[in-house]
Design an enzyme around this catalytic site. Structure first.
Site, PDB file in Angstrom:
ATOM      1  N   ASP A  83       0.839  -1.199   0.000  1.00  0.00           N
ATOM      2  CA  ASP A  83       0.000   0.000   0.000  1.00  0.00           C
ATOM      3  C   ASP A  83       0.876   1.252   0.000  1.00  0.00           C
ATOM      4  O   ASP A  83       1.951   1.274   0.615  1.00  0.00           O
ATOM      5  CB  ASP A  83      -0.896  -0.020   1.247  1.00  0.00           C
ATOM      6  N   HIS A  84       0.422   2.297  -0.661  1.00  0.00           N
ATOM      7  CA  HIS A  84       1.020   3.643  -0.605  1.00  0.00           C
ATOM      8  C   HIS A  84       2.539   3.662  -0.782  1.00  0.00           C
ATOM      9  O   HIS A  84       3.263   4.264   0.015  1.00  0.00           O
ATOM     10  CB  HIS A  84       0.661   4.323   0.722  1.00  0.00           C
ATOM     11  N   HIS A 186      -7.069   9.808   5.574  1.00  0.00           N
ATOM     12  CA  HIS A 186      -6.272   8.900   6.400  1.00  0.00           C
ATOM     13  C   HIS A 186      -6.215   9.432   7.832  1.00  0.00           C
ATOM     14  O   HIS A 186      -5.931  10.600   8.055  1.00  0.00           O
ATOM     15  CB  HIS A 186      -4.857   8.759   5.833  1.00  0.00           C
ATOM     16  N   GLY A 187      -6.502   8.543   8.797  1.00  0.00           N
ATOM     17  CA  GLY A 187      -6.496   8.960  10.192  1.00  0.00           C
ATOM     18  C   GLY A 187      -7.905   9.208  10.690  1.00  0.00           C
ATOM     19  O   GLY A 187      -8.890   8.774  10.096  1.00  0.00           O
ATOM     20  N   HIS A 216      -9.971   3.937   0.609  1.00  0.00           N
ATOM     21  CA  HIS A 216      -8.979   4.246   1.640  1.00  0.00           C
ATOM     22  C   HIS A 216      -9.658   5.077   2.729  1.00  0.00           C
ATOM     23  O   HIS A 216     -10.760   5.579   2.538  1.00  0.00           O
ATOM     24  CB  HIS A 216      -7.829   5.059   1.044  1.00  0.00           C
ATOM     25  N   GLY A 217      -8.989   5.231   3.860  1.00  0.00           N
ATOM     26  CA  GLY A 217      -9.480   6.128   4.906  1.00  0.00           C
ATOM     27  C   GLY A 217     -10.707   5.596   5.614  1.00  0.00           C
ATOM     28  O   GLY A 217     -11.742   6.261   5.668  1.00  0.00           O
ATOM     29  N   ASN A 238      -9.555  -0.924   2.330  1.00  0.00           N
ATOM     30  CA  ASN A 238      -8.351  -0.913   3.153  1.00  0.00           C
ATOM     31  C   ASN A 238      -8.712  -0.654   4.615  1.00  0.00           C
ATOM     32  O   ASN A 238      -9.423   0.315   4.906  1.00  0.00           O
ATOM     33  CB  ASN A 238      -7.397   0.174   2.670  1.00  0.00           C
ATOM     34  N   VAL A 239      -8.195  -1.492   5.504  1.00  0.00           N
ATOM     35  CA  VAL A 239      -8.453  -1.344   6.939  1.00  0.00           C
ATOM     36  C   VAL A 239      -7.117  -1.390   7.670  1.00  0.00           C
ATOM     37  O   VAL A 239      -6.251  -2.215   7.360  1.00  0.00           O
ATOM     38  CB  VAL A 239      -9.396  -2.462   7.446  1.00  0.00           C
TER      39      VAL A 239
END
Length: 288
Positions: A83-84, A186-187, A216-217, A238-239
């Protein structure tokens, strides 16, 4: 290049056709990877074991090979995804390992920090072409998500995805999985998330069913929002912290009173139970 035989793409294509979501769970160590696989086998669910670049840089080829062995020897379909991957050193390590035969099933080439879509394409395309030669499909981000997670670059100035640009963006990059910016970050969400699901619906129409969409997120999202995202065309979810935080908490607590193997087993089960909840929520349980 066709990726019909690729593990990630087979998992995502089937989920897309049948209308369920795939848990793409971030794992930081051997125990969390084992927990994900254990939960997937118990639930008869496909899954994606996801690593952040910081974990790849720490464990390098031997840890990636461990994750690949663990995932591919499971009795349900499990892929391993990076990822990323943003920084050149992360991409270079992943691709050089792939060229040596230790290849992720898929990677994300994240150039969303670029100022323009054209710059995003210019940064991503050479890496994507190199990944293709190794048979590795690539996820990209169109738009920009704010925030950051463990080991990830902090990003500000979010930019929503323009669905009209998606087809050209995918064609120009050569990527085959799209991560859109729809109001996700994110976060932690400082206020209730306002997801622009019409962007997902439009992407689904624009891109057809050949390009899976990744969310995401997902920290702290309500269950119904997860379900809505899947209903609207998201297949890869995504988790991260949902499973990580209770795992770390249980491990740190039990290490004070129990032997290390006992503490590790308890924490592994905590992580696995969170994964099982998501397999059921995303309706992937029983689909393997």
């Amino acid at each position: 290049m066709s990726f019909e035989d690729n593990c990630t793409m087979k998992i995502l294509y089937k989920a897309q056709q049948e209308g369920y979501g795939i848990l793409s769970q971030v794992c930081y160590d051997a125990q969390s990877a084992i927990a994900l696989v254990r939960a997937a086998e118990r639930c008869r669910s496909p899954a994606i074991l996801q690593l952040f670049p910081v974990t790849l840089m720490y464990g390098k080829g031997p840890f990636l090979q461990f994750c690949l062995n663990l995932a591919h020897q499971a009795n349900v379909p499990i892929a391993v995804h990076l990822d990323h991957a943003t920084d050149p050193e992360h991409l270079e390590l992943a691709l050089s390992l792939a060229e040596q035969g230790i290849a992720f099933d898929s990677i994300m080439v994240d150039a969303s920090h670029a100022e323009t879509d054209e710059e995003n394409i210019a940064i991503a395309r050479p890496y994507i072409e190199r990944a293709k030669k190794c048979g590795v499909p690539v996820e990209v981000e169109l738009g920009r998500l704010e925030g950051g997670e463990a080991g990830l670059r902090m990003i500000s100035d979010a930019k929503l995805t323009n669905p009209q640009k998606a087809e050209t963006f995918i064609k120009e990059t050569g990527a085959v999985i799209l991560a859109p910016s729809i109001g996700n970050l994110h976060g932690s969400y400082l206020k209730p998330p306002n997801f622009r699901l019409e962007i997902v619906r439009e992407l689904r129409k624009t891109l057809g069913h050949g390009i899976p969409i990744c969310l995401h997120g997902t920290d702290e999202l309500p269950d119904e929002l997860f379900r809505e995202c899947i209903r609207n065309g998201v297949s890869k979810i995504n988790v991260n912290s949902w499973a990580r935080d209770p795992y770390v908490k249980r491990l740190s607590e039990t290490l004070l009173t129990k032997t290390m193997p006992e503490a590790i087993e308890e924490a592994t089960e905590v992580f696995a139970e969170v994964c099982e909840r998501f397999f059921k929520l995303f309706e992937s349980a029983g689909k393997a």
